[in-house]
Design a protein around this motif. Structure first.
Motif, PDB file in Angstrom:
ATOM      1  N   ILE A 165      -0.079  -3.735  -6.631  1.00  0.00           N
ATOM      2  CA  ILE A 165      -0.814  -3.699  -7.900  1.00  0.00           C
ATOM      3  C   ILE A 165      -0.942  -2.264  -8.389  1.00  0.00           C
ATOM      4  CG2 ILE A 165      -3.104  -4.015  -8.936  1.00  0.00           C
ATOM      5  CD1 ILE A 165      -3.332  -6.575  -7.219  1.00  0.00           C
ATOM      6  N   TRP A 166      -1.289  -1.349  -7.470  1.00  0.00           N
ATOM      7  CA  TRP A 166      -1.506   0.039  -7.903  1.00  0.00           C
ATOM      8  C   TRP A 166      -0.230   0.731  -8.335  1.00  0.00           C
ATOM      9  CZ3 TRP A 166      -5.704   0.952  -9.971  1.00  0.00           C
ATOM     10  CH2 TRP A 166      -6.907   0.457  -9.468  1.00  0.00           C
ATOM     11  N   VAL A 167       0.874   0.420  -7.673  1.00  0.00           N
ATOM     12  CA  VAL A 167       2.103   1.091  -8.088  1.00  0.00           C
ATOM     13  C   VAL A 167       2.568   0.525  -9.430  1.00  0.00           C
ATOM     14  CG1 VAL A 167       3.761  -0.370  -6.854  1.00  0.00           C
ATOM     15  CG2 VAL A 167       4.332   1.977  -7.340  1.00  0.00           C
ATOM     16  N   GLY A 182      -4.728   8.329  -0.627  1.00  0.00           N
ATOM     17  CA  GLY A 182      -4.308   7.338  -1.610  1.00  0.00           C
ATOM     18  C   GLY A 182      -3.502   7.973  -2.731  1.00  0.00           C
ATOM     19  N   PHE A 183      -3.385   7.274  -3.855  1.00  0.00           N
ATOM     20  CA  PHE A 183      -2.586   7.770  -4.980  1.00  0.00           C
ATOM     21  C   PHE A 183      -3.057   9.152  -5.443  1.00  0.00           C
ATOM     22  CE2 PHE A 183       0.576   4.973  -6.801  1.00  0.00           C
ATOM     23  CZ  PHE A 183       0.380   3.812  -6.073  1.00  0.00           C
ATOM     24  N   LEU A 213       5.029   2.443   0.307  1.00  0.00           N
ATOM     25  CA  LEU A 213       5.820   1.760  -0.716  1.00  0.00           C
ATOM     26  C   LEU A 213       7.217   1.428  -0.190  1.00  0.00           C
ATOM     27  CD1 LEU A 213       4.970   3.844  -3.916  1.00  0.00           C
ATOM     28  CD2 LEU A 213       4.200   1.542  -3.386  1.00  0.00           C
ATOM     29  N   ARG A 214       7.841   2.415   0.433  1.00  0.00           N
ATOM     30  CA  ARG A 214       9.179   2.169   0.961  1.00  0.00           C
ATOM     31  C   ARG A 214       9.133   1.145   2.086  1.00  0.00           C
ATOM     32  NH1 ARG A 214      11.411   7.638   2.660  1.00  0.00           N
ATOM     33  NH2 ARG A 214       9.241   8.281   2.520  1.00  0.00           N
ATOM     34  N   ALA A 215       8.024   1.161   2.837  1.00  0.00           N
ATOM     35  CA  ALA A 215       7.879   0.183   3.913  1.00  0.00           C
ATOM     36  C   ALA A 215       7.850  -1.233   3.332  1.00  0.00           C
ATOM     37  CB  ALA A 215       6.599   0.451   4.707  1.00  0.00           C
ATOM     38  N   LEU A 257       9.282   3.349 -13.734  1.00  0.00           N
ATOM     39  CA  LEU A 257       9.845   2.092 -13.250  1.00  0.00           C
ATOM     40  C   LEU A 257      10.512   2.284 -11.895  1.00  0.00           C
ATOM     41  CD1 LEU A 257      10.153  -0.850 -13.996  1.00  0.00           C
ATOM     42  CD2 LEU A 257      12.411  -0.347 -14.880  1.00  0.00           C
ATOM     43  N   ASN A 258      11.058   3.478 -11.674  1.00  0.00           N
ATOM     44  CA  ASN A 258      11.701   3.735 -10.389  1.00  0.00           C
ATOM     45  C   ASN A 258      10.695   3.703  -9.243  1.00  0.00           C
ATOM     46  OD1 ASN A 258      13.789   4.289  -8.640  1.00  0.00           O
ATOM     47  ND2 ASN A 258      14.562   6.008  -9.820  1.00  0.00           N
TER      48      ASN A 258
END
Lengths: 268, 317
Positions: free
Chosen positions: B201-203, A121-122, B179-181, B39-40
């Motif tokens: 939500i997490w990003v 995860g993160f 994320l990219r997916a 933000l990126n």
């Protein structure tokens, strides 16, 4: 080469579609459709356009919740579960119009396919602990195996959208295999493929079945379905019109009438 | 490797540049880089827009400002509280917000940004309202003061380096790929077993916390904050930094932040026409290198290296 864990399954019901109905604003897309998919078989759903094939697919994979009826997967009711939960349980799919992650490389596409079999995860990603590195190496190893399996290992580092269309299909199947599925649903896998590629696809599907994975196809291409399916379900206007072996379906008058009007000649 | 080069570059810059004006400009670039970087991750990689990111920037700044100036906390004790506060608020905002997508998400985050701005301005007993919050202490380590100039430059760029490493590792991981997916095809991402709403939500929270960190650094640098530093236009500026620098590019965030910090400064020579020239430059960049400066520079470099660029054809083998 054993790419996928070989565990021969007994011939039992893996998926049961039990009187599933679904309508969209007055249009009955599925009407009391029932059939069983036995483990280790290749099962096809065919029917003319608008017969409800794609709706059925979306119901099984969790994208839609059916109005009535049940979906039993490994003897558990799964209708209404989210798409991503079902993948974790072993139901993977491909899309009719190939939905690759175009900006990512071929290898990365397969790695995303392994999402449910990895767990970083993160915090893990930022910390890059040793278990994360190990997991990453293992995922890459497996992804390369799968690329070998679908015949794309030489293009691992190409952008996936640069591949010719036919190859994208094979990549998409490889990506779905990344989730180590027990049931693989393929939405019109032969559409857009030429004859040679369709032949290769048939071989690939047989090899996938050989790994103990059950296949459910929605298909238009008769040459593919008739050649490799164990059982075929015919949908027509949301209803199940017939079910049987390719031979039985080919000689079923109702099916022929529904599919091609009454032009018997052009039916394979 | 890249990080080491980067660290060396920062170190040499910090040691050779002595003019305090330049140091301050570079320090601001650092703070803006952290904002753009966060933000990126949300916009460039996950493909989710936020037009209210200045709210989290302000949240970090006001949290530390109120705790230190009003209640006499040590800034180092305020830092984790400010970050945790940003984390919690971002999470609560993200829960309903990230159900939206596209224009609607833009509108939703825009609204949140406005609400935050109004809270900063109107809750004057805590925030000082329009006249601002004064008396934010400078940072100290023991008896050593990290107020401005070189020490602050190194503090900020140390944070930038850490943020760089964190983001770069994130991008090249299971999370980054997911994320990219989502960006490429949310439908297919879900079909891969990615819990798309949870990941979004997490990003969002991740990028908000980076903005909160930037807010903390800003507050203790200028020691005075007012609502206008965290308004709508600032949110737009952060978005512009990401777009100009290059979406889905970590180095692009640095470039975008640098250009948008330095440009207004250089354009002072145009006096009355400053904003016009500024706007024209941004338009020109978008017309000629729509993928952002980083991509543009890389493309030019690649073109010059090999004139005949051929796309690989898999069917050839």
């Amino acid at each position: 080469m054993s790419v996928l864990d070989e565990k021969p399954l007994p011939l039992q019901t893996l998926l049961r579609v039990d009187s599933v109905s679904m309508s969209f604003g007055g249009i009955q897309a599925l009407n009391e459709v029932s059939f069983d998919v036995k483990a280790g078989t290749i099962h096809s759903v065919i029917g003319p356009n608008g017969a409800g094939k794609t709706t059925l697919f979306n119901v099984i994979t969790g994208a839609y919740v059916p109005d009535r009826g049940r979906i039993l997967y490994e003897e558990q009711e799964v209708q209404g579960r989210k798409v991503h939960e079902l993948v974790r349980q072993g139901i993977a799919r491909t899309f009719q119009n190939v939905e690759l992650f175009g900006s990512m490389s071929v290898l990365e596409n397969i790695l995303v396919g392994r999402h449910v079999r990895t767990r970083c995860g993160f915090l893990g990603a930022m910390g890059r602990w040793s278990w994360v590195k190990k997991e990453e190496v293992e995922a890459k190893r497996r992804a390369l195996e799968l690329l070998e399996f679908v015949g794309l290992v030489d293009f691992a580092h190409h952008r996936s959208e640069d591949l010719p269309f036919g190859w994208q299909r094979f990549l998409e199947i490889g990506r779905a295999l990344g989730a180590d599925p027990r049931l693989l649903l393929l939405d019109e896998p032969a559409s857009g493929l030429n004859a040679v590629e369709t032949q290769r696809l048939g071989d690939l599907l047989e090899r996938i079945r050989g790994q103990g994975i059950t296949l459910l196809l929605v298909e238009h291409d008769m040459s593919l379905t008739m050649g490799i399916s164990d059982l075929i379900v015919v949908l027509h206007q949301g209803r199940k019109l017939a079910e049987g072996t390719p031979k039985e379906i080919q000689s079923n008058d109702e099916v022929i009438a529904a599919y091609l009007g009454s032009d018997r000649e052009s039916f394979p | 490797m890249k990080q080491i080069l980067f660290a060396v570059a920062v170190l040499t810059m910090g040691l050779t540049i002595s003019q305090s004006y330049h140091l301050q400009l570079l320090t601001f670039i650092g703070i803006h880089t952290i904002l753009a970087l966060g933000l990126n991750m949300l916009m460039g990689y996950a493909g989710q827009i936020s037009l209210g990111h200045a709210a989290f920037y302000g949240l970090g700044a006001y949290a530390t400002g109120i705790l230190t100036a009003h209640w006499g906390w040590s800034p180092w004790a305020a830092l984790p509280v400010a970050l945790a506060g940003t984390f919690v608020v971002a999470f609560l905002v993200a829960l309903p917000m990230l159900k939206l997508s596209g224009y609607y998400l833009g509108m939703g985050t825009l609204g949140f940004g406005m609400i935050a701005f109004i809270v900063f301005r109107e809750w004057s007993s805590l925030t000082g309202g329009d006249s601002g919050l004064v008396g934010i202490p400078s940072l100290t380590v023991g008896t050593f003061s990290v107020s401005s100039g070189k020490p602050y430059f190194f503090l900020v760029w140390g944070c930038v380096l850490l943020a760089f490493i964190a983001c770069e590792r994130l991008v090249d991981s299971r999370v980054g790929r997911a994320l990219r997916a989502i960006h490429d095809s949310e439908k297919a991402a879900a079909a891969m077993g990615i819990d798309t709403s949870r990941l979004k939500i997490w990003v969002f929270v991740f990028s908000a916390v980076l903005a909160g960190l930037a807010g903390f650094l800003y507050a203790h640098l200028v020691t005075f904050i007012s609502p206008n530093s965290f308004g709508f236009l600032v949110s737009i500026r952060i978005v512009t930094m990401v777009v100009i620098g290059g979406m889905a590019s970590i180095w692009g965030s640095l470039l975008g932040a640098a250009v948008l910090t330095i440009l207004p400064d250089w354009l002072h020579v145009f006096t009355d026409y400053e904003m016009v020239v500024y706007g024209l430059i941004l338009m020109a960049i978008m017309i000629f290198v729509p993928q952002g400066l980083t991509r543009g520079i890389l493309d030019t470099y690649e073109r010059s290296r090999r004139k005949a660029f051929t796309t690989p054809d898999p069917s050839q083998s």
